[in-house]
Structure formats: structure tokens, C-alpha cells
Design an enzyme around this catalytic site. Structure first.
Site, PDB file in Angstrom:
ATOM      1  N   LYS A 295      21.731  26.702 -45.604  1.00  0.00           N
ATOM      2  CA  LYS A 295      22.088  25.356 -46.077  1.00  0.00           C
ATOM      3  C   LYS A 295      21.891  24.361 -44.936  1.00  0.00           C
ATOM      4  CE  LYS A 295      25.760  23.372 -48.971  1.00  0.00           C
ATOM      5  NZ  LYS A 295      27.175  23.521 -49.338  1.00  0.00           N
ATOM      6  N   LEU A 296      21.126  23.317 -45.212  1.00  0.00           N
ATOM      7  CA  LEU A 296      20.703  22.364 -44.180  1.00  0.00           C
ATOM      8  C   LEU A 296      21.050  20.948 -44.617  1.00  0.00           C
ATOM      9  CD1 LEU A 296      17.176  23.956 -44.036  1.00  0.00           C
ATOM     10  CD2 LEU A 296      18.776  24.027 -42.110  1.00  0.00           C
TER      11      LEU A 296
END
Ligand code: G3P
Length: 218
Positions: A87-88
Site C-alpha cells: 500500500k503506497l
């Protein structure tokens, strides 16, 4: 529509899994902190514990804010378990990192998305999931569901494969409306998922069935 639970609480994840409708889990640094999970080793172990409860994708968020740091942290997360999705954040470095991971076949979830333009960039970078935060838009008197609608239209126009993961879902009607619009996934608290079960006519109807059965089978 896939159902993800948005928590790092193992009991709630187990309860949602036991219901039989769970397709994955999303977490973020705030949710991990809420469960008192601190320190790198404890955090990594917790992700593995979550993966061992559910069968689907588990989003694990990087804490780095620079490209090199995101790549290093994301690679470490991805190696933990095959179910991990990196997750960015929706930043310039986050988009670059999404492209880096998608080129290498590693799943990503671009988070903190609040506009259709941001969602378009995430899809261009090859993100697996994009996470528009509908509840937080509602919080500032902006229609979160309208953003889901806009992203759906854009992704359909160009057949982008990025899945719309409606996040910051707070209640049952968010889920129902996201389903009507065509969000691919929703992530929300256990209360929003179990809230879908409830209707007073179901309760009164069941009470009547039980009473009638008992009258005839004494
Ligand atoms: O998935 C994103 C979510 O954790 C944010 O939810 O309720 O903190 O806005 P909320």
C-alpha cells in the site's frame, strides 16, 4: 463486489472470515497503532498473522515517503507472504513506486486518493487497487460517492484494470451505494458489514415463525 475489512484487529478479522463473505483485509499505520502493534518485527509478524486468517489480499502500508524507502520497505512486505499487497500513498514518489512494483508483478494499493485525477494517475502507474476515501470526503461536505462514480466512468472509458477499492467506508449505505455505482471492492469496519444483515421485518418475521413452530410442536 469484493468485501475487505478495514482493521488490524485479529478478532474482528476472524469474525468477518467466519461469516464467509470476506475477500481481504486493508490496514494502515493508524489501524496498526490502534491495536498497539509497534516495532518493525511486531508489525511484520502481525501482517503474517492476518494473512493466516484470511484467504485474500492483505494491504500492508509502507511508512517511507521517498521512492527508495518505499521500494525497500515494499519489497520486504511483499516477501512476507504471497497475499500481501503493497500500500503506497498518492504522492509523486508513491506513483513512481506503484509503477516500479507493477512492472515486477507485485500487487499495489494506492491510498489517500481524493480526486478523479489522482485515480487516473494510479491506474496509469498500473496499480492493482486505488483507494478513494469516501467517508473523509463526506466529512468535509463533499460527496464521496460522486468520486467513486467519476472514477468508474474514467476506468470504464479506457478499460483500466485497476480495481476501485472504496475506502473510508463508514456504514451500510456506503456499501450499498458503492455496489450500485460499481465499485470493485469496498473496505470498511465489521459493523458496516454486519449492519447489512439487519432488518426489523426479518427479526419480527423470524420471531413469528419460531412462535408458530413452537405452538404446533409442543
Ligand atoms: O481504508 C482507509 C480507511 O482506513 C480510512 O478510514 O474511517 O479513518 O476515514 P477512516
Amino acid at each position: 463486489m469484493k468485501f475487505f475489512i478495514d482493521t488490524a484487529n485479529l478478532d474482528q478479522i476472524r469474525e468477518a472470515q467466519a461469516l464467509g463473505v470476506l475477500d481481504g483485509v486493508t490496514t494502515n499505520p493508524s489501524l496498526m497503532a490502534k491495536e498497539g502493534i509497534t516495532g518493525k518485527n511486531n508489525i511484520l509478524k502481525h501482517y503474517v498473522d492476518i494473512c493466516n486468517i484470511v484467504e485474500g489480499d492483505v494491504s500492508a502500508e509502507v511508512n517511507a515517503v521517498d521512492f527508495e524507502g518505499m521500494v525497500k520497505e515494499g519489497e520486504e512486505l511483499a516477501e512476507l507472504h504471497e497475499q500481501i499487497v503493497v500500500k503506497l500513498p498518492m504522492t509523486q514518489d508513491g506513483v513512481k513506486a506503484a509503477k516500479y512494483f507493477s512492472d515486477r508483478g507485485i500487487k499495489t494499493n494506492v491510498t489517500l486518493v481524493f480526486s478523479a485525477g489522482q485515480a487516473l494517475l494510479a491506474a496509469k502507474a498500473g496499480a492493482t487497487y486505488v483507494s478513494p476515501f469516501i467517508g473523509r470526503l463526506d466529512d468535509i461536505s463533499t460527496d464521496g460517492l460522486n468520486l467513486i462514480d467519476e472514477i468508474r466512468q474514467i476506468y470504464d472509458n479506457y478499460a483500466f484494470e485497476t480495481q476501485i477499492l472504496a475506502a473510508s467506508v463508514r456504514h451500510t449505505m456506503h456499501i450499498v451505494n458503492c455496489a450500485k455505482i460499481g465499485a470493485d471492492v469496498m473496505t470498511g469496519p465489521l459493523s458496516a458489514i454486519t449492519g447489512l444483515l439487519k432488518h426489523p421485518l426479518t427479526d419480527s418475521g423470524l420471531a413469528q415463525f419460531i412462535a408458530d413452530y413452537e405452538k404446533g410442536n409442543k
